[in-house]
Design an enzyme around this catalytic site. Sequence first.
Site, short mmCIF file in Angstrom:
data_model
loop_
_atom_site.label_atom_id
_atom_site.label_comp_id
_atom_site.label_asym_id
_atom_site.label_seq_id
_atom_site.Cartn_x
_atom_site.Cartn_y
_atom_site.Cartn_z
N HIS A 1 -10.45 -22.08 -12.14
CA HIS A 1 -9.88 -23.42 -12.34
C HIS A 1 -10.68 -24.26 -13.32
O HIS A 1 -10.16 -25.20 -13.90
CB HIS A 1 -9.80 -24.18 -11.01
CG HIS A 1 -9.02 -23.46 -9.96
ND1 HIS A 1 -7.65 -23.27 -10.05
CD2 HIS A 1 -9.40 -22.88 -8.79
CE1 HIS A 1 -7.23 -22.60 -8.98
NE2 HIS A 1 -8.27 -22.35 -8.21
N HIS B 1 -18.83 -29.71 -13.90
CA HIS B 1 -17.69 -28.91 -14.35
C HIS B 1 -16.85 -29.73 -15.32
O HIS B 1 -17.06 -30.94 -15.48
CB HIS B 1 -16.84 -28.44 -13.15
CG HIS B 1 -16.23 -29.56 -12.37
ND1 HIS B 1 -16.84 -30.16 -11.29
CD2 HIS B 1 -15.05 -30.20 -12.50
CE1 HIS B 1 -16.08 -31.10 -10.80
NE2 HIS B 1 -14.97 -31.15 -11.53
N HIS C 1 -12.91 -30.53 -17.40
CA HIS C 1 -11.44 -30.51 -17.47
C HIS C 1 -11.07 -30.70 -18.94
O HIS C 1 -11.62 -31.57 -19.62
CB HIS C 1 -10.85 -31.63 -16.62
CG HIS C 1 -11.24 -31.56 -15.18
ND1 HIS C 1 -10.48 -30.91 -14.22
CD2 HIS C 1 -12.33 -32.03 -14.52
CE1 HIS C 1 -11.08 -30.99 -13.04
NE2 HIS C 1 -12.21 -31.68 -13.20
N HIS D 1 -17.46 -33.72 -15.26
CA HIS D 1 -17.74 -34.34 -13.96
C HIS D 1 -19.11 -33.88 -13.46
O HIS D 1 -19.30 -32.71 -13.13
CB HIS D 1 -16.66 -33.97 -12.95
CG HIS D 1 -15.35 -34.63 -13.21
ND1 HIS D 1 -14.18 -34.26 -12.57
CD2 HIS D 1 -15.01 -35.64 -14.05
CE1 HIS D 1 -13.19 -35.02 -13.01
NE2 HIS D 1 -13.67 -35.86 -13.91
N THR E 1 -10.67 -34.41 -7.10
CA THR E 1 -9.40 -34.24 -7.82
C THR E 1 -8.82 -32.84 -7.66
O THR E 1 -7.92 -32.45 -8.40
CB THR E 1 -9.58 -34.56 -9.32
OG1 THR E 1 -10.54 -33.65 -9.88
CG2 THR E 1 -10.07 -36.00 -9.50
N THR E 2 -9.37 -32.08 -6.71
CA THR E 2 -8.80 -30.78 -6.32
C THR E 2 -8.65 -30.76 -4.81
O THR E 2 -9.32 -31.53 -4.10
CB THR E 2 -9.72 -29.62 -6.74
OG1 THR E 2 -11.02 -29.81 -6.17
CG2 THR E 2 -9.84 -29.54 -8.26
#
Length: 294
Positions: free
Chosen positions: A86, A120, A122, A145, A229-230
């Site tokens: 992800h 991580h 995005h 993040h 946000t997951t």
Amino acid sequence: MKLALLFFCAAFLFITPGKANGPFCYDEDEDCGPKSWGDTCNKGRRQSPVNIEINYDVLNKANKAQLYYSRDYSRSQDFILKNNGHTIQASLRADLTSTSYLQGGQDNLANKRYVFSQLHFHWGSNKDQGTEHTFNDKSYPMEGHFVHYSSEFNSLTEAINSTDPNALAVVGVVYVLSDDDNTAFKPILKALKNLKKSGDQTNGANLNLVKLLPKQERFYTFQYNGSLTTPDCAEVVLWNVIGNGARISKSQLQQFRDVLDAHNKPLENNFRPVQDLNEREIRAYETQVILSKY
């Protein structure tokens, strides 16, 4: 102050993961997409990400704040890089702990010390999308993040499982495209060459967390209470989104897009849609970053 405002507005105009109950994805057209995440993700009232409205009035009213970082936070460190299907995630230890921490000054970061856990990213498939948070409804190519948990807890998992709205502090950094490479990404990209498919993991060296932040000693941060946000979207995050953009080159960003996700497709567009603010307050700070004495 005026110079900082002008710099910000110029840059602005041009400019983890919890425990999933099952497989999830970001494609709205798939059964695993954000609309299917369920539970707190769809029922919560303090969900993230959000849109952040910025104008001169907001910036002029911003309170001054200090953000202290430990000496290890600014040192080059060995790290673990993983493709979890992800995102690309960097951690300093396998148990997601570290000796690097952030601490706010008075009335900032809930007056707590937060331990760095993992970083991580995005990103999108083009320059006009990729960030989870948006500014005046505009998205940018990438958002990093920096995930921390309060030192009141023994681990990231314990903090996520709590009901404390300030259990985690996540610093969100927006990356805008630059013609020049950002040297701070070199350790990550060197290790990234070994992470072509989901589940791959490798070791890296010389990761400096501070260098991945915007270069200014002062920048604007926008703080609000929100969620992961997951899935499971636990509402335990004190968000601190930096308004001044850091940099990444097109070629560097492409290296993130070249890795594969859990479905053996290009890993990109791994961002959750903006959520309703639901009358939450977003607090603006003109933040000074300071090396701690400890």
